[in-house]
Design a protein around this motif. Structure first.
Motif, PDB file in Angstrom:
ATOM      1  N   ILE A 150       1.026   3.613 -13.162  1.00  0.00           N
ATOM      2  CA  ILE A 150       1.056   2.260 -12.599  1.00  0.00           C
ATOM      3  C   ILE A 150       0.417   2.236 -11.212  1.00  0.00           C
ATOM      4  O   ILE A 150      -0.378   1.353 -10.878  1.00  0.00           O
ATOM      5  CB  ILE A 150       2.506   1.735 -12.541  1.00  0.00           C
ATOM      6  N   GLY A 151       0.774   3.207 -10.376  1.00  0.00           N
ATOM      7  CA  GLY A 151       0.195   3.277  -9.034  1.00  0.00           C
ATOM      8  C   GLY A 151      -1.306   3.475  -9.063  1.00  0.00           C
ATOM      9  O   GLY A 151      -2.050   2.830  -8.314  1.00  0.00           O
ATOM     10  N   THR A 152      -1.775   4.346  -9.960  1.00  0.00           N
ATOM     11  CA  THR A 152      -3.219   4.579 -10.065  1.00  0.00           C
ATOM     12  C   THR A 152      -3.938   3.346 -10.587  1.00  0.00           C
ATOM     13  O   THR A 152      -5.024   2.984 -10.099  1.00  0.00           O
ATOM     14  CB  THR A 152      -3.486   5.779 -10.994  1.00  0.00           C
ATOM     15  N   ALA A 153      -3.339   2.678 -11.581  1.00  0.00           N
ATOM     16  CA  ALA A 153      -3.962   1.469 -12.138  1.00  0.00           C
ATOM     17  C   ALA A 153      -4.034   0.366 -11.100  1.00  0.00           C
ATOM     18  O   ALA A 153      -5.031  -0.362 -11.008  1.00  0.00           O
ATOM     19  CB  ALA A 153      -3.181   1.000 -13.363  1.00  0.00           C
ATOM     20  N   TYR A 154      -2.985   0.232 -10.300  1.00  0.00           N
ATOM     21  CA  TYR A 154      -2.975  -0.814  -9.266  1.00  0.00           C
ATOM     22  C   TYR A 154      -4.095  -0.602  -8.257  1.00  0.00           C
ATOM     23  O   TYR A 154      -4.869  -1.521  -7.948  1.00  0.00           O
ATOM     24  CB  TYR A 154      -1.616  -0.806  -8.568  1.00  0.00           C
ATOM     25  N   THR A 155      -4.211   0.612  -7.734  1.00  0.00           N
ATOM     26  CA  THR A 155      -5.236   0.864  -6.717  1.00  0.00           C
ATOM     27  C   THR A 155      -6.643   0.794  -7.299  1.00  0.00           C
ATOM     28  O   THR A 155      -7.577   0.361  -6.617  1.00  0.00           O
ATOM     29  CB  THR A 155      -5.015   2.241  -6.078  1.00  0.00           C
ATOM     30  N   SER A 156      -6.807   1.180  -8.555  1.00  0.00           N
ATOM     31  CA  SER A 156      -8.147   1.207  -9.145  1.00  0.00           C
ATOM     32  C   SER A 156      -8.592  -0.176  -9.611  1.00  0.00           C
ATOM     33  O   SER A 156      -9.719  -0.602  -9.328  1.00  0.00           O
ATOM     34  CB  SER A 156      -8.172   2.179 -10.330  1.00  0.00           C
ATOM     35  N   MET A 157      -7.709  -0.892 -10.308  1.00  0.00           N
ATOM     36  CA  MET A 157      -8.104  -2.175 -10.883  1.00  0.00           C
ATOM     37  C   MET A 157      -8.302  -3.238  -9.816  1.00  0.00           C
ATOM     38  O   MET A 157      -9.287  -3.984  -9.836  1.00  0.00           O
ATOM     39  CB  MET A 157      -7.060  -2.633 -11.904  1.00  0.00           C
TER      40      MET A 157
ATOM     41  N   ALA B 229      -5.045  -0.451   1.046  1.00  0.00           N
ATOM     42  CA  ALA B 229      -4.169   0.335   1.919  1.00  0.00           C
ATOM     43  C   ALA B 229      -3.556   1.504   1.160  1.00  0.00           C
ATOM     44  O   ALA B 229      -3.369   2.595   1.729  1.00  0.00           O
ATOM     45  CB  ALA B 229      -3.076  -0.560   2.498  1.00  0.00           C
ATOM     46  N   ALA B 230      -3.242   1.306  -0.114  1.00  0.00           N
ATOM     47  CA  ALA B 230      -2.687   2.396  -0.918  1.00  0.00           C
ATOM     48  C   ALA B 230      -3.674   3.548  -1.026  1.00  0.00           C
ATOM     49  O   ALA B 230      -3.295   4.724  -0.950  1.00  0.00           O
ATOM     50  CB  ALA B 230      -2.324   1.880  -2.313  1.00  0.00           C
TER      51      ALA B 230
ATOM     52  N   GLY C 114       0.803  -1.207   0.000  1.00  0.00           N
ATOM     53  CA  GLY C 114       0.000   0.000   0.000  1.00  0.00           C
ATOM     54  C   GLY C 114       0.840   1.263   0.000  1.00  0.00           C
ATOM     55  O   GLY C 114       0.531   2.227  -0.719  1.00  0.00           O
ATOM     56  N   PHE C 115       1.914   1.263   0.789  1.00  0.00           N
ATOM     57  CA  PHE C 115       2.772   2.446   0.842  1.00  0.00           C
ATOM     58  C   PHE C 115       3.449   2.669  -0.507  1.00  0.00           C
ATOM     59  O   PHE C 115       3.540   3.804  -0.985  1.00  0.00           O
ATOM     60  CB  PHE C 115       3.814   2.278   1.945  1.00  0.00           C
ATOM     61  N   ALA C 116       3.908   1.566  -1.120  1.00  0.00           N
ATOM     62  CA  ALA C 116       4.530   1.692  -2.443  1.00  0.00           C
ATOM     63  C   ALA C 116       3.518   2.185  -3.477  1.00  0.00           C
ATOM     64  O   ALA C 116       3.836   3.023  -4.328  1.00  0.00           O
ATOM     65  CB  ALA C 116       5.113   0.345  -2.865  1.00  0.00           C
ATOM     66  N   GLY C 117       2.283   1.650  -3.404  1.00  0.00           N
ATOM     67  CA  GLY C 117       1.259   2.097  -4.345  1.00  0.00           C
ATOM     68  C   GLY C 117       0.898   3.552  -4.155  1.00  0.00           C
ATOM     69  O   GLY C 117       0.688   4.290  -5.130  1.00  0.00           O
ATOM     70  N   ALA C 118       0.811   3.999  -2.887  1.00  0.00           N
ATOM     71  CA  ALA C 118       0.480   5.397  -2.618  1.00  0.00           C
ATOM     72  C   ALA C 118       1.594   6.322  -3.104  1.00  0.00           C
ATOM     73  O   ALA C 118       1.322   7.391  -3.672  1.00  0.00           O
ATOM     74  CB  ALA C 118       0.238   5.594  -1.123  1.00  0.00           C
ATOM     75  N   MET C 119       2.848   5.930  -2.885  1.00  0.00           N
ATOM     76  CA  MET C 119       3.964   6.752  -3.357  1.00  0.00           C
ATOM     77  C   MET C 119       3.999   6.800  -4.880  1.00  0.00           C
ATOM     78  O   MET C 119       4.284   7.843  -5.479  1.00  0.00           O
ATOM     79  CB  MET C 119       5.277   6.200  -2.805  1.00  0.00           C
TER      80      MET C 119
END
Length: 292
Positions: A68-75, A156-157, A51-56
């Motif tokens: 990539i971070g936005t796609a991970y949290t959304s998908m 968590a992201a 989650g921290f990596a995705g948020a960053m």
């Protein structure tokens, strides 16, 4: 376990119950509670790291990394959990076996995909058929941990990203005005303060993670749900300890376990929240200041 348990047919009353509750399968049932606790203890920090990596990544200035971070949290958040839990372990398992197959069996001439079957050479199996049962269970548990961490890491992201935005931007500007770099302001000013804003959301995720642990049963891991169904089902006279259908009582025991565990979690999380809120410019922090 007890010496008088050598002849189950001669037992009755409390002696029968004592012997029944100390059979080998019941010992595995008791051990399965530690499997659930181990899953929580291992998955929670890994999911938090995801989650921290995705948020960053979602806040990154480099556009492809931000995508990539936005796609991970959304998908990931948009896919039903049960579908993801069934897809990821099997997909990872077949991917690992496919890579091992290419390395260990380069002369294999038949197709790996044959209809609905996925066939690789015996040397590429994970784990090997000759491996002890412990490694089969550990491998399935590891796949389950990865699946849980990816799913809950996405949630968590989203929580951590919102917590980062909740930290007043003026504090970052002030830190940079005093000579800090953007990276230093992020790690020394934003990160220490964001946890207070993230804790309510992370607390909810922890509760959801606890409630999601019965999905281990769907992944083939012999968890408490598996053993409750196995032991509670009716046993005829061909078994050592015959009994009618007792699944209601076993699942009632699981209900008590989960309710007790969530209650303990609520108490611990509430104390952590109050400790972090002390001296902070929040509603709870102001309430504590006035009470003090």
């Amino acid at each position: 376990m007890f010496q008088f348990c050598s002849d189950p047919d001669s037992l009755e009353g409390l002696s029968w119950l004592a012997c029944y509750l100390t059979t080998g399968k019941h010992m595995l049932f008791y051990q399965s509670f530690f499997v659930v606790l181990a899953l929580l203890a291992i998955t929670a920090p890994i999911a938090l790291a995801f989650g921290f990596a995705g948020a960053m990544a979602a806040r990154a200035r480099f556009a492809p990394l931000r995508w990539i971070g936005t796609a991970y949290t959304s998908m990931v958040r948009g896919v039903p959990d049960i579908v993801f839990f069934l897809f990821v372990p099997f997909g990872m398992d077949q991917g690992i076996e496919w890579l091992r197959h290419k390395v260990k069996c380069p002369d294999w001439s038949e197709p790996i995909r044959q209809g609905n079957d996925f066939l690789v050479c015996a040397e590429a199996k994970m784990p090997l058929n000759s491996a002890p049962q412990f490694w089969h269970e550990a491998y399935g548990f590891a796949l389950a941990v990865v699946a849980f961490a990816i799913v809950f890491g996405a949630f968590a992201a989203n929580v951590l990203s919102g917590a980062m935005r909740a930290v007043p931007h003026g504090q970052i500007e002030t830190a940079e005005a005093y000579g800090m770099s953007h990276r230093q302001a992020f790690w020394r000013v934003m990160v220490p303060q964001m946890w207070l804003f993230a804790l309510p959301g992370l607390s909810n995720l922890w509760m959801i993670l606890i409630k999601a642990t019965p999905l281990l049963f769907l992944l083939g891991v012999e968890d408490i749900v598996y053993w409750a169904r196995e032991l509670g089902a009716s046993k005829t006279s061909q078994y050592s300890y015959p009994h009618p259908d007792w699944r209601l009582w076993y699942f009632l025991g699981l209900l008590v376990f989960y309710l007790s565990f969530t209650r303990v979690s609520e108490v611990v999380l509430d104390r952590i929240t109050r400790r972090l809120s002390h001296g902070q410019a929040t509603a709870l922090g102001e309430e504590m200041r006035k009470a003090g």
